[in-house]
Design an enzyme around this catalytic site. Structure first.
Site, PDB file in Angstrom:
ATOM      1  CB  SER A 235      -6.164   9.330 -12.517  1.00  0.00           C
ATOM      2  OG  SER A 235      -4.817   9.278 -12.089  1.00  0.00           O
TER       3      SER A 235
ATOM      4  CB  SER B  84      -1.183  -1.957 -13.062  1.00  0.00           C
ATOM      5  OG  SER B  84      -0.287  -3.017 -12.821  1.00  0.00           O
TER       6      SER B  84
ATOM      7  CD  GLU C 102      -2.159  -5.730 -14.306  1.00  0.00           C
ATOM      8  OE1 GLU C 102      -2.514  -5.291 -13.185  1.00  0.00           O
ATOM      9  OE2 GLU C 102      -1.012  -5.577 -14.758  1.00  0.00           O
TER      10      GLU C 102
ATOM     11  CG  ASP D  81       2.656  -7.099  -9.892  1.00  0.00           C
ATOM     12  OD1 ASP D  81       3.643  -7.731  -9.482  1.00  0.00           O
ATOM     13  OD2 ASP D  81       2.596  -6.572 -11.017  1.00  0.00           O
TER      14      ASP D  81
ATOM     15  CE1 TYR E 238       5.074  -9.954 -17.259  1.00  0.00           C
ATOM     16  CE2 TYR E 238       3.768 -11.950 -17.511  1.00  0.00           C
ATOM     17  CZ  TYR E 238       4.455 -11.067 -16.707  1.00  0.00           C
ATOM     18  OH  TYR E 238       4.534 -11.291 -15.360  1.00  0.00           O
TER      19      TYR E 238
HETATM   20  P1  ADP Z   1       3.344  -0.759 -13.538  1.00  0.00           P
HETATM   21  O1  ADP Z   1       2.280  -1.557 -12.876  1.00  0.00           O
HETATM   22  O2  ADP Z   1       4.674  -1.403 -13.434  1.00  0.00           O
HETATM   23  O3  ADP Z   1       3.407   0.663 -13.099  1.00  0.00           O
HETATM   24  P2  ADP Z   1       1.715  -1.338 -15.817  1.00  0.00           P
HETATM   25  O4  ADP Z   1       1.942  -1.172 -17.293  1.00  0.00           O
HETATM   26  O5  ADP Z   1       1.380  -2.676 -15.306  1.00  0.00           O
HETATM   27  O6  ADP Z   1       3.011  -0.739 -15.089  1.00  0.00           O
HETATM   28  O7  ADP Z   1       0.549  -0.375 -15.365  1.00  0.00           O
HETATM   29  C1  ADP Z   1       0.616   0.990 -15.685  1.00  0.00           C
HETATM   30  C2  ADP Z   1      -0.764   1.448 -16.148  1.00  0.00           C
HETATM   31  O8  ADP Z   1      -1.667   1.440 -15.029  1.00  0.00           O
HETATM   32  C3  ADP Z   1      -0.767   2.865 -16.636  1.00  0.00           C
HETATM   33  O9  ADP Z   1      -0.415   2.920 -17.998  1.00  0.00           O
HETATM   34  C4  ADP Z   1      -2.197   3.277 -16.373  1.00  0.00           C
HETATM   35  O10 ADP Z   1      -3.029   2.776 -17.396  1.00  0.00           O
HETATM   36  C5  ADP Z   1      -2.540   2.543 -15.093  1.00  0.00           C
HETATM   37  N1  ADP Z   1      -2.291   3.373 -13.887  1.00  0.00           N
HETATM   38  C6  ADP Z   1      -1.476   3.074 -12.858  1.00  0.00           C
HETATM   39  N2  ADP Z   1      -1.489   4.056 -11.925  1.00  0.00           N
HETATM   40  C7  ADP Z   1      -2.336   4.998 -12.371  1.00  0.00           C
HETATM   41  C8  ADP Z   1      -2.782   6.254 -11.860  1.00  0.00           C
HETATM   42  N3  ADP Z   1      -2.357   6.756 -10.694  1.00  0.00           N
HETATM   43  N4  ADP Z   1      -3.673   6.938 -12.599  1.00  0.00           N
HETATM   44  C9  ADP Z   1      -4.110   6.461 -13.781  1.00  0.00           C
HETATM   45  N5  ADP Z   1      -3.730   5.307 -14.314  1.00  0.00           N
HETATM   46  C10 ADP Z   1      -2.848   4.559 -13.625  1.00  0.00           C
HETATM   47 MG    MG Z   2       1.691  -3.489 -13.436  1.00  0.00          MG
END
Ligand code: ADP
Ligand code: MG
Length: 388
Positions: free
Chosen positions: A77, A135, A167, A179, A231
């Site tokens: 990523s 996510s 998830e 989501d 949560y």
């Molecule tokens: P949100 O969904 O609100 O952004 P979450 O805690 O549910 O927050 O999800 C965030 C997590 O999802 C990050 O910590 C990472 O593990 C993963 N993630 C999301 N987008 C990416 C990305 N573009 N590249 C790598 N990991 C990602």
């Molecule tokens: Mg999320």
């Protein structure tokens, strides 16, 4: 003030494909894109069988993916230097850990439908960990990629379910299904009324401009921390309430009646939030169905925030600061959105006050020594799709 530009889909896809070439060599089999989201109203009630009203943001995640001949998976990523390589049949709760769980988990959940190995490169314009659902954008873009690359012939419902399981079970984040549903079912110009009791949906036209207002999305840049047990604790509290009241859902219950059957003040607050928030979503839909927005919708949003702050206790100083500042600057209403404990807020603002509201939110954060917020635009976007 810090505005986050919308990245054109083409540039998002280019970013994912460029990373793919650099990491794995050769061309991806395709690029799939899925959006982040905000929830207009109906917070922390998806897992309580309530109705929610999210819409997709014009910020999204692109995955460039190619099939492999073996049953291995590699994931990279642009967001992180940590890559992951592993066998698909090794994937399970906690394996892999970290970000790769979100993609590996989807492969794990779709295994029974006959997928094989893949290489995946991710590039996103959704702020990560800001409550805007990076996510689910990641899970759903990848789920759609697997479905098409391996010709799974399954409905989106199956991909939504696989993304939720990824998830919950592999990444270990105990979230509800809002989501993933909006990422897979969004329609541009609409919010999605999703009834989490029976899974039914209805597209609700969302043309705020027509009523002279705009929605401001505020990323407080205070990362939300959902996996730390809060949560799960809220969900557990509701289970306690169901047992005490002898019900399986709070849907349809009268707030006063329900809380009269409980004696714990904290539990009473939790239940009061859920029941009142269900009612607010119903009222919001009624307002939007009339083509109205402005003051009436704004008042519901602010009431939602107060309930989340005081009864459900999932707000944070950053979110409260943003909401209070927006209201001072003339917003019709404002609330935290997403899981809370940091993350993002939204404000419904008369169109001509957008800049002033953003300025007040920024300077208010600065005065309180809070992180500088980022502002995002909120034109309701469409769902997950193949880009090429
Ligand atoms: P949100 O969904 O609100 O952004 P979450 O805690 O549910 O927050 O999800 C965030 C997590 O999802 C990050 O910590 C990472 O593990 C993963 N993630 C999301 N987008 C990416 C990305 N573009 N590249 C790598 N990991 C990602
Ligand atoms: Mg999320």
């Amino acid at each position: 003030m810090n505005w986050l530009d919308v990245v054109a889909e083409e540039d998002l896809a280019d970013g994912a494909a460029a990373l793919f070439r650099a990491a794995f060599g050769g061309e991806p089999g395709g690029v799939w894109i899925a959006p982040g989201r905000v929830n207009l109203i109906g917070e922390h009630i998806d897992y309580a069988g309530g109705p929610v009203l999210p819409f997709a943001l014009p910020y999204a995640t692109a995955v460039a993916v190619r099939r492999r001949e073996d049953a291995m998976m590699r994931a990279v990523s642009t967001h992180t230097d940590n890559s992951w390589t592993g066998a698909i049949d090794e994937i399970g709760p906690g394996t892999p850990s970290g970000w790769a769980a979100y993609v590996a988990g989807v492969a794990w959940a779709l295994q029974e439908y006959g997928i094989g190995g893949v290489d995946v490169a991710v590039h996103s314009s959704v702020p990560v960990g800001s409550g805007l659902s990076s996510s689910a954008a990641l899970e759903c873009s990848f789920a759609l990629a697997l479905s098409e690359l391996f010709d799974l012939q399954v409905e989106r419902k199956v991909l939504i379910e696989a993304s939720i399981r990824a998830e919950n079970e592999i990444a270990g984040a105990s979230t509800g299904g809002m989501d993933q549903n909006i990422a897979m079912s969004a329609q541009a110009g609409h919010a999605l009324l999703l009834d989490c009791l029976d899974g039914s949906t209805r597209q609700i036209p969302l043309d705020l401009g027509a009523s002279g207002s705009r929605l401001l999305v505020i990323d407080t840049n205070a990362p939300h921390r959902l996996v730390d047990g809060q949560y799960g604790a809220r969900r557990a509290a509701l289970d306690t309430a169901y047992a005490a009241l002898g019900v399986t859902t709070l849907r349809g219950l009268d707030s006063e009646q329900a809380v009269s059957g409980l004696d714990d003040d904290i539990l009473i607050g939790r239940v009061r939030h859920v029941i009142s928030e269900i009612r607010r979503v119903e009222q919001a839909v009624e307002i939007l169905d009339r083509g109205a927005a402005g003051t009436e919708l704004g008042e519901l949003m602010t009431a939602s925030h107060v309930s989340l702050r005081d009864d459900y206790e999932v707000s944070s100083p950053e979110l409260d600061s943003a909401v209070d500042a927006a209201l001072r600057a003339g917003a019709y209403g404002a609330r935290m959105t997403g899981g809370g404990f940091g993350g993002s807020a939204i404000a419904l603002v008369p169109s001509d006050l957008i800049q002033a509201a953003a300025a007040e939110i920024s300077s208010s954060a600065a005065r309180s020594g809070l992180p500088e917020p980022t502002f995002l635009s909120a034109e309701p976007a469409g769902s997950a799709h193949r880009f090429f």
